[in-house]
Design a protein around this motif. Structure first.
Motif, PDB file in Angstrom:
ATOM      1  N   SER A  26      11.006  -1.740   3.837  1.00 43.76           N
ATOM      2  CA  SER A  26      10.651  -2.393   5.105  1.00 43.76           C
ATOM      3  C   SER A  26      11.130  -3.960   4.931  1.00 43.76           C
ATOM      4  N   GLY A  27      10.677  -4.390   3.684  1.00 43.64           N
ATOM      5  CA  GLY A  27      10.779  -5.895   3.621  1.00 43.64           C
ATOM      6  C   GLY A  27      12.350  -6.267   3.660  1.00 43.64           C
ATOM      7  N   ILE A  28      13.257  -5.603   2.885  1.00 41.92           N
ATOM      8  CA  ILE A  28      14.537  -5.748   2.893  1.00 41.92           C
ATOM      9  C   ILE A  28      15.217  -5.458   4.121  1.00 41.92           C
ATOM     10  N   GLN A  80      11.340 -12.912   9.176  1.00 42.22           N
ATOM     11  CA  GLN A  80      11.341 -13.538   7.905  1.00 42.22           C
ATOM     12  C   GLN A  80      10.134 -13.599   7.363  1.00 42.22           C
ATOM     13  N   HIS A  81       8.986 -13.980   7.831  1.00 42.46           N
ATOM     14  CA  HIS A  81       7.887 -14.139   7.301  1.00 42.46           C
ATOM     15  C   HIS A  81       7.153 -12.941   6.796  1.00 42.46           C
ATOM     16  N   ILE A  82       7.322 -11.744   7.760  1.00 39.34           N
ATOM     17  CA  ILE A  82       6.814 -10.401   7.286  1.00 39.34           C
ATOM     18  C   ILE A  82       7.611  -9.912   6.174  1.00 39.34           C
ATOM     19  N   SER A  83       8.881 -10.030   6.151  1.00 45.89           N
ATOM     20  CA  SER A  83       9.678  -9.491   5.255  1.00 45.89           C
ATOM     21  C   SER A  83       9.277 -10.129   3.751  1.00 45.89           C
ATOM     22  N   THR A  84       9.102 -11.276   3.862  1.00 40.13           N
ATOM     23  CA  THR A  84       8.880 -11.956   2.620  1.00 40.13           C
ATOM     24  C   THR A  84       7.393 -11.301   2.128  1.00 40.13           C
ATOM     25  N   ALA A  85       6.551 -11.216   3.092  1.00 41.21           N
ATOM     26  CA  ALA A  85       5.038 -10.638   2.518  1.00 41.21           C
ATOM     27  C   ALA A  85       5.235  -9.230   2.283  1.00 41.21           C
ATOM     28  N   ALA A  86       6.059  -8.384   2.978  1.00 43.89           N
ATOM     29  CA  ALA A  86       6.550  -7.125   2.458  1.00 43.89           C
ATOM     30  C   ALA A  86       6.673  -6.983   1.147  1.00 43.89           C
ATOM     31  N   LEU A  87       8.066  -7.790   0.855  1.00 41.04           N
ATOM     32  CA  LEU A  87       8.652  -7.670  -0.677  1.00 41.04           C
ATOM     33  C   LEU A  87       7.660  -8.141  -1.677  1.00 41.04           C
ATOM     34  N   VAL A  88       6.574  -9.317  -1.381  1.00 40.65           N
ATOM     35  CA  VAL A  88       5.655  -9.448  -2.375  1.00 40.65           C
ATOM     36  C   VAL A  88       4.841  -8.540  -2.442  1.00 40.65           C
ATOM     37  N   ALA A  89       4.357  -7.935  -1.402  1.00 43.50           N
ATOM     38  CA  ALA A  89       3.401  -6.674  -1.782  1.00 43.50           C
ATOM     39  C   ALA A  89       3.769  -5.518  -2.432  1.00 43.50           C
ATOM     40  N   GLY A  90       5.232  -5.298  -1.900  1.00 46.09           N
ATOM     41  CA  GLY A  90       5.829  -4.178  -2.649  1.00 46.09           C
ATOM     42  C   GLY A  90       6.114  -4.323  -4.262  1.00 46.09           C
ATOM     43  N   SER A  91       6.410  -5.398  -4.650  1.00 43.80           N
ATOM     44  CA  SER A  91       6.571  -5.949  -5.944  1.00 43.80           C
ATOM     45  C   SER A  91       5.288  -5.847  -6.808  1.00 43.80           C
ATOM     46  N   ALA A  92       4.328  -6.274  -6.064  1.00 39.93           N
ATOM     47  CA  ALA A  92       3.017  -6.327  -6.868  1.00 39.93           C
ATOM     48  C   ALA A  92       2.405  -5.030  -7.121  1.00 39.93           C
ATOM     49  N   LEU A  93       2.608  -4.106  -6.105  1.00 39.32           N
ATOM     50  CA  LEU A  93       2.061  -2.692  -6.071  1.00 39.32           C
ATOM     51  C   LEU A  93       2.893  -2.104  -6.960  1.00 39.32           C
ATOM     52  N   GLY A  94       4.192  -2.152  -7.125  1.00 39.96           N
ATOM     53  CA  GLY A  94       4.966  -1.314  -7.980  1.00 39.96           C
ATOM     54  C   GLY A  94       4.529  -1.779  -9.513  1.00 39.96           C
ATOM     55  N   ALA A  95       4.383  -3.122  -9.764  1.00 38.12           N
ATOM     56  CA  ALA A  95       4.043  -3.669 -10.967  1.00 38.12           C
ATOM     57  C   ALA A  95       2.695  -2.926 -11.440  1.00 38.12           C
TER      58      ALA A  95
END
Length: 281
Positions: A198-200, A239-254
């Motif tokens: 969703s972020g991408i 753009q703000h929502i996409s950035t937040a989604a990418l950060v959340a997805g990366s953190a959850l994946g890690a």
């Protein structure tokens, strides 16, 4: 004031752009008028001081009153075209810092309350100081004409010592440690993928819309209207929502990866030499 204006105009007639710029800067220090900031933006643009020109022309366009005559309309269109051309020479950073962080610096320059700043193309370091003294720091590389949203995350607090488990009597069987439930790994992976996708997608959509809007702004007959302002606001939100989604997805994946790969019974313990990881089987 009138004498300074006459001297600045005379310097401009002599094509002494640097002297004219210094005089208009003095005029702006005395009276922060729209005319002075617009003149500074034009002169810095001619001097190749693109970062300063972008900020000054942005304030110029924001402060200009709606045109009431054909002459004012032509001036209004010229200022917007000059700003669009100048923004293609610089990059724009929009920084989202943790609550209470102050000040926020980009290469040592303090940002204003909007969190936006124009910078030269290339690498830049952005830093914020939290109320507890920790620093949130990030490095970003931007290209000319690019607008980038940057989310600052605070540095992690020091690891807390972990109390040693009670001693186990000799010969007593070790207590088995249950492995993580499979559904937890599946759910974490699925949620991480959903956030990232969703972020991408939102980032691509916002970039396409932003490029289309910038192309439209470069037209000579472009005029800033209420629908145009709403379109710019909608692009910012995406753009703000996409950035937040990418950060959340990366953190959850890690986090999911750590849970999946660490052996059962792994423990993290702080020591004088740093952090150590101990495993038990």
């Amino acid at each position: 004031m009138a004498a300074l204006v006459r001297e600045a105009e005379a310097a401009l007639d002599r094509l002494d752009i640097a002297r004219a710029r210094d005089l208009w800067a003095q005029i702006y220090d005395v009276e922060r008028s729209t005319v002075a900031i617009c003149q500074l933006g034009q002169l810095d643009r001619r001097l190749g001081r693109w970062v300063d020109a972008a900020g000054e022309l942005t304030r110029c366009v924001q402060e200009m009153r709606p045109p009431a005559t054909p002459l004012e309309q032509r001036l209004h269109d010229t200022r917007h075209a000059d700003l669009a051309a100048t923004r293609r020479q610089v990059a724009e950073l929009r920084v989202f810092a943790p609550a209470g962080a102050a000040p926020v610096l980009a290469d040592g320059r303090i940002m204003d309350e909007t969190g936006r700043i124009y910078v030269e193309p290339g690498p830049h370091e952005v830093t914020a100081v939290l109320p507890d003294g920790r620093k949130a720091r990030s490095t970003v590389r931007v290209a000319a004409g690019e607008s980038r949203a940057l989310l600052l995350s605070p540095a992690p607090a020091g690891l807390r010592p972990v109390a040693s488990p009670p001693a186990r009597p000799a010969g007593a069987p070790a207590q088995p440690v249950a492995p993580p439930a499979p559904w937890l790994l599946y759910a974490g992976s699925a949620a991480s993928g959903a956030f990232l996708v969703s972020g991408i997608v939102l980032h691509i959509v916002a970039s396409v819309e932003d490029s289309a809007l910038r192309t439209e702004m470069c037209n000579a007959d472009w005029e800033e209207t209420e629908p145009a302002r709403r379109a710019m606001l909608a692009i910012d939100v995406k753009q703000h929502i996409s950035t937040a989604a990418l950060v959340a997805g990366s953190a959850l994946g890690a986090a999911t990866l750590v849970v999946a790969l660490l052996p059962s019974g792994a423990k993290v313990r702080a020591s004088a030499r740093g952090a150590e990881v101990r495993f038990s089987w």
